[in-house]
Enzyme design. Structure first.
Site, mmCIF file in Angstrom:
data_model
loop_
_atom_site.group_PDB
_atom_site.id
_atom_site.type_symbol
_atom_site.label_atom_id
_atom_site.label_comp_id
_atom_site.label_asym_id
_atom_site.label_seq_id
_atom_site.Cartn_x
_atom_site.Cartn_y
_atom_site.Cartn_z
ATOM 1 N N ARG A 71 0.832 -1.207 0.000
ATOM 2 C CA ARG A 71 0.000 0.000 0.000
ATOM 3 C C ARG A 71 0.869 1.260 0.000
ATOM 4 O O ARG A 71 0.547 2.262 -0.636
ATOM 5 C CB ARG A 71 -0.919 -0.011 1.230
ATOM 6 N N GLN A 110 -10.882 9.301 5.798
ATOM 7 C CA GLN A 110 -10.569 7.967 6.327
ATOM 8 C C GLN A 110 -9.347 7.406 5.609
ATOM 9 O O GLN A 110 -8.826 6.369 5.992
ATOM 10 C CB GLN A 110 -11.754 7.031 6.114
ATOM 11 N N ASN A 111 -8.915 8.080 4.567
ATOM 12 C CA ASN A 111 -7.806 7.554 3.771
ATOM 13 C C ASN A 111 -6.467 7.787 4.465
ATOM 14 O O ASN A 111 -6.261 8.821 5.095
ATOM 15 C CB ASN A 111 -7.794 8.208 2.386
ATOM 16 N N HIS A 130 -8.092 7.841 10.284
ATOM 17 C CA HIS A 130 -7.546 6.477 10.357
ATOM 18 C C HIS A 130 -6.022 6.452 10.267
ATOM 19 O O HIS A 130 -5.440 5.425 9.923
ATOM 20 C CB HIS A 130 -8.168 5.589 9.272
ATOM 21 N N GLY A 220 -17.144 9.485 -1.611
ATOM 22 C CA GLY A 220 -16.438 8.231 -1.935
ATOM 23 C C GLY A 220 -16.258 7.293 -0.765
ATOM 24 O O GLY A 220 -15.203 6.687 -0.626
HETATM 25 C C1 BJW Z 1 -16.274 6.162 -5.599
HETATM 26 C C2 BJW Z 1 -15.345 6.134 -6.618
HETATM 27 C C3 BJW Z 1 -15.182 7.310 -7.336
HETATM 28 C C4 BJW Z 1 -15.362 4.174 -5.708
HETATM 29 N N1 BJW Z 1 -15.904 8.392 -7.024
HETATM 30 N N2 BJW Z 1 -16.982 7.248 -5.311
HETATM 31 C C5 BJW Z 1 -16.373 -6.063 14.920
HETATM 32 C C6 BJW Z 1 -15.007 -6.207 15.198
HETATM 33 C C7 BJW Z 1 -14.181 -5.075 15.355
HETATM 34 C C8 BJW Z 1 -14.716 -3.788 15.240
HETATM 35 C C9 BJW Z 1 -16.079 -3.668 14.963
HETATM 36 C C10 BJW Z 1 -16.883 -4.784 14.821
HETATM 37 N N3 BJW Z 1 -18.148 -4.358 14.527
HETATM 38 C C11 BJW Z 1 -18.155 -3.003 14.475
HETATM 39 C C12 BJW Z 1 -16.909 -2.552 14.755
HETATM 40 C C13 BJW Z 1 -16.488 -1.132 14.757
HETATM 41 C C14 BJW Z 1 -15.655 -0.917 13.519
HETATM 42 C C15 BJW Z 1 -16.554 -0.866 12.310
HETATM 43 O O1 BJW Z 1 -17.107 0.150 11.968
HETATM 44 N N4 BJW Z 1 -16.755 -1.996 11.649
HETATM 45 C C16 BJW Z 1 -17.689 -2.093 10.540
HETATM 46 C C17 BJW Z 1 -16.953 -1.941 9.210
HETATM 47 C C18 BJW Z 1 -18.365 -3.432 10.647
HETATM 48 N N5 BJW Z 1 -14.952 0.326 13.670
HETATM 49 C C19 BJW Z 1 -13.811 0.387 14.320
HETATM 50 O O2 BJW Z 1 -13.281 -0.586 14.827
HETATM 51 C C20 BJW Z 1 -13.201 1.762 14.430
HETATM 52 N N6 BJW Z 1 -12.884 2.019 15.766
HETATM 53 C C21 BJW Z 1 -13.819 2.120 16.725
HETATM 54 O O3 BJW Z 1 -14.999 1.910 16.497
HETATM 55 O O4 BJW Z 1 -13.329 2.476 17.951
HETATM 56 C C22 BJW Z 1 -14.213 2.532 19.042
HETATM 57 C C23 BJW Z 1 -14.882 3.856 19.240
HETATM 58 C C24 BJW Z 1 -15.047 4.777 18.222
HETATM 59 C C25 BJW Z 1 -15.716 5.960 18.453
HETATM 60 C C26 BJW Z 1 -16.200 6.233 19.687
HETATM 61 C C27 BJW Z 1 -16.036 5.318 20.704
HETATM 62 C C28 BJW Z 1 -15.381 4.121 20.473
HETATM 63 C C29 BJW Z 1 -11.926 1.809 13.610
HETATM 64 C C30 BJW Z 1 -12.202 1.588 12.165
HETATM 65 C C31 BJW Z 1 -10.896 1.376 11.455
HETATM 66 C C32 BJW Z 1 -11.141 1.053 9.980
HETATM 67 N N7 BJW Z 1 -9.954 0.591 9.462
HETATM 68 C C33 BJW Z 1 -9.818 0.492 7.999
HETATM 69 C C34 BJW Z 1 -8.356 0.189 7.720
HETATM 70 C C35 BJW Z 1 -7.541 1.460 8.056
HETATM 71 C C36 BJW Z 1 -6.140 1.384 7.665
HETATM 72 C C37 BJW Z 1 -5.939 1.053 6.224
HETATM 73 O O5 BJW Z 1 -6.277 1.857 5.338
HETATM 74 O O6 BJW Z 1 -5.454 -0.029 5.990
HETATM 75 O O7 BJW Z 1 -10.188 1.728 7.382
HETATM 76 S S1 BJW Z 1 -10.936 -0.676 7.240
HETATM 77 C C38 BJW Z 1 -11.306 0.319 5.848
HETATM 78 O O8 BJW Z 1 -12.692 0.773 5.948
HETATM 79 C C39 BJW Z 1 -10.441 1.564 5.979
HETATM 80 C C40 BJW Z 1 -11.360 2.623 5.480
HETATM 81 O O9 BJW Z 1 -10.908 3.875 5.935
HETATM 82 C C41 BJW Z 1 -12.689 2.196 6.049
HETATM 83 C C42 BJW Z 1 -13.857 2.777 5.319
HETATM 84 O O10 BJW Z 1 -13.899 2.358 3.999
HETATM 85 P P1 BJW Z 1 -14.262 3.402 2.838
HETATM 86 O O11 BJW Z 1 -13.253 4.468 2.826
HETATM 87 O O12 BJW Z 1 -15.664 3.793 2.974
HETATM 88 O O13 BJW Z 1 -13.990 2.531 1.536
HETATM 89 P P2 BJW Z 1 -14.954 1.449 0.827
HETATM 90 O O14 BJW Z 1 -14.115 0.637 -0.060
HETATM 91 O O15 BJW Z 1 -15.776 0.729 1.814
HETATM 92 O O16 BJW Z 1 -15.958 2.312 -0.044
HETATM 93 C C43 BJW Z 1 -15.514 3.042 -1.160
HETATM 94 C C44 BJW Z 1 -16.690 3.822 -1.733
HETATM 95 O O17 BJW Z 1 -16.219 4.649 -2.764
HETATM 96 C C45 BJW Z 1 -17.807 2.942 -2.327
HETATM 97 O O18 BJW Z 1 -19.058 3.391 -1.838
HETATM 98 C C46 BJW Z 1 -17.697 3.193 -3.842
HETATM 99 O O19 BJW Z 1 -18.961 3.163 -4.500
HETATM 100 C C47 BJW Z 1 -17.111 4.564 -3.865
HETATM 101 N N8 BJW Z 1 -16.301 4.895 -5.044
HETATM 102 N N9 BJW Z 1 -14.842 4.855 -6.720
HETATM 103 C C48 BJW Z 1 -16.818 8.316 -6.024
HETATM 104 N N10 BJW Z 1 -14.310 7.377 -8.394
#
Ligand code: BJW
Ligand code: ZN
Length: 273
Positions: A71, A110-111, A130, A220
């Site tokens: 990455r 989030q990126n 993130h 996105g």
């Molecule tokens: C376009 C396009 C174009 C494409 N134009 N659009 C079970 C176990 C453990 C944890 C949990 C659990 N159940 C729930 C949780 C909580 C968890 C969570 O939310 N999980 C769900 C996913 C189920 N969250 C956490 O654990 C977070 N921490 C937390 O909750 O702490 C406790 C707390 C918080 C607040 C208050 C109190 C307590 C941490 C989350 C960390 C997420 N980590 C990752 C990896 C990060 C590092 C890395 O990059 O490697 O983050 S996972 C991944 O998902 C990454 C992203 O930032 C994140 C979101 O994804 P994103 O950015 O939305 O991407 P996609 O691929 O999902 O979507 C792309 C979109 O773009 C699509 O809609 C396309 O249509 C669109 N698109 N091309 C416009 N050209």
């Protein structure tokens, strides 16, 4: 149904006082960085729980480092696209006429790829919720050293592995001693990103900003990872507006006030420029 009336959206921009944007992987898609979910998404090819959790790292830091080395190399080769530029130049005087002079704009991304250019006058304010691919953290509690490191490769042990990872082939045999080490104490280092189950960055600051926001742009993101998924609803609950920019339909977008479907590298410059 949400509106896609660009003139009405421009009026809304001009009357908004505190604007936030919550961005996700789709923002960097046109820069060649793969998204996580959906067609071509990384979580289709790689196991999120093995590669993006503290437990996965404890179990096999070698697999995790290969994924993040791959990455890092991709991000180092990538350039900001017109959507990044539209967001970072949103507050520049040249296009400032689009928004009220005293208004604020905060980009919560989030990126972790570092592709959103920092603005010279700190507007927009950039929050990388993130973390960052190029922050390297010491895993020793006694040290906690953090280093910003853009070396390519980050260490000799990972050199060339990016080609295998791209093919979905991670090597379980790389010894832990060949992985990145802390520059200060020599302990195993880890990528400075926020994994599942870890606390995202600057949550208090974001809560304060989101509490004052009257417009939230959702760009996105699949709106699946908490807490980023919550901010739009929060703004709307207080009477603010939400505008979604996504290639496709996404979670919660039917509740948005505005929906601009299509590649954000095309829709955002039109909407903000
Ligand atoms: C376009 C396009 C174009 C494409 N134009 N659009 C079970 C176990 C453990 C944890 C949990 C659990 N159940 C729930 C949780 C909580 C968890 C969570 O939310 N999980 C769900 C996913 C189920 N969250 C956490 O654990 C977070 N921490 C937390 O909750 O702490 C406790 C707390 C918080 C607040 C208050 C109190 C307590 C941490 C989350 C960390 C997420 N980590 C990752 C990896 C990060 C590092 C890395 O990059 O490697 O983050 S996972 C991944 O998902 C990454 C992203 O930032 C994140 C979101 O994804 P994103 O950015 O939305 O991407 P996609 O691929 O999902 O979507 C792309 C979109 O773009 C699509 O809609 C396309 O249509 C669109 N698109 N091309 C416009 N050209
Ligand atoms: Zn250390």
């Amino acid at each position: 149904m949400p509106s896609s009336d660009i003139n009405a959206f421009h009026d809304l921009l001009r009357s908004s006082k505190n604007i936030i944007a919550v961005a996700g992987a789709g923002l960097s898609a046109a820069s060649g960085i793969p998204t996580f979910r959906g067609a071509g998404g990384m979580w289709r090819k790689y196991n999120a729980m093995s590669l993006a959790t503290p437990e996965g790292f404890s179990k096999n830091p070698s697999l995790v480092w290969q994924f993040y080395h791959y990455r890092r190399e991709a991000a180092l080769k990538a350039q900001p696209n017109p959507a990044h530029i539209a967001l970072s130049s949103f507050s520049l005087p040249s296009i400032r006429h689009q928004i009220a002079p005293e208004s604020t704009f905060t980009l919560i991304t989030q990126n972790v790829d570092g592709l959103s250019p920092p603005a010279a006058d700190e507007q927009p304010r950039l929050i990388e919720i993130h973390g960052r691919l190029f922050d390297v953290l010491c895993t020793s509690r006694d040290c906690d050293h953090v280093e910003f490191n853009t070396s390519s490769p980050i260490c000799e042990g990972l050199a060339g592995t990016e080609a295998h990872v791209a093919a979905g082939d991670l090597d379980p045999e790389i010894p832990i001693t060949s992985l990145p080490r802390c520059a200060k104490c020599g302990s195993l280092a880890r990528p400075g990103v926020v994994w599942f189950g870890e606390m995202p960055h600057k949550l208090d600051e974001i809560d304060e900003i989101a509490a004052k926001a009257d417009l939230c742009l959702v760009v996105g993101t699949s709106s699946t990872a908490r807490p980023s998924t919550c901010y739009a609803a929060e703004v709307q609950d207080r009477g603010g507006k939400v505008a979604v920019f996504n290639l496709d339909r996404s979670k919660g977008d039917r509740d948005a006030d505005y929906l601009f479907l299509g590649p954000c590298e095309e829709t955002l410059p039109r909407a903000l420029g």
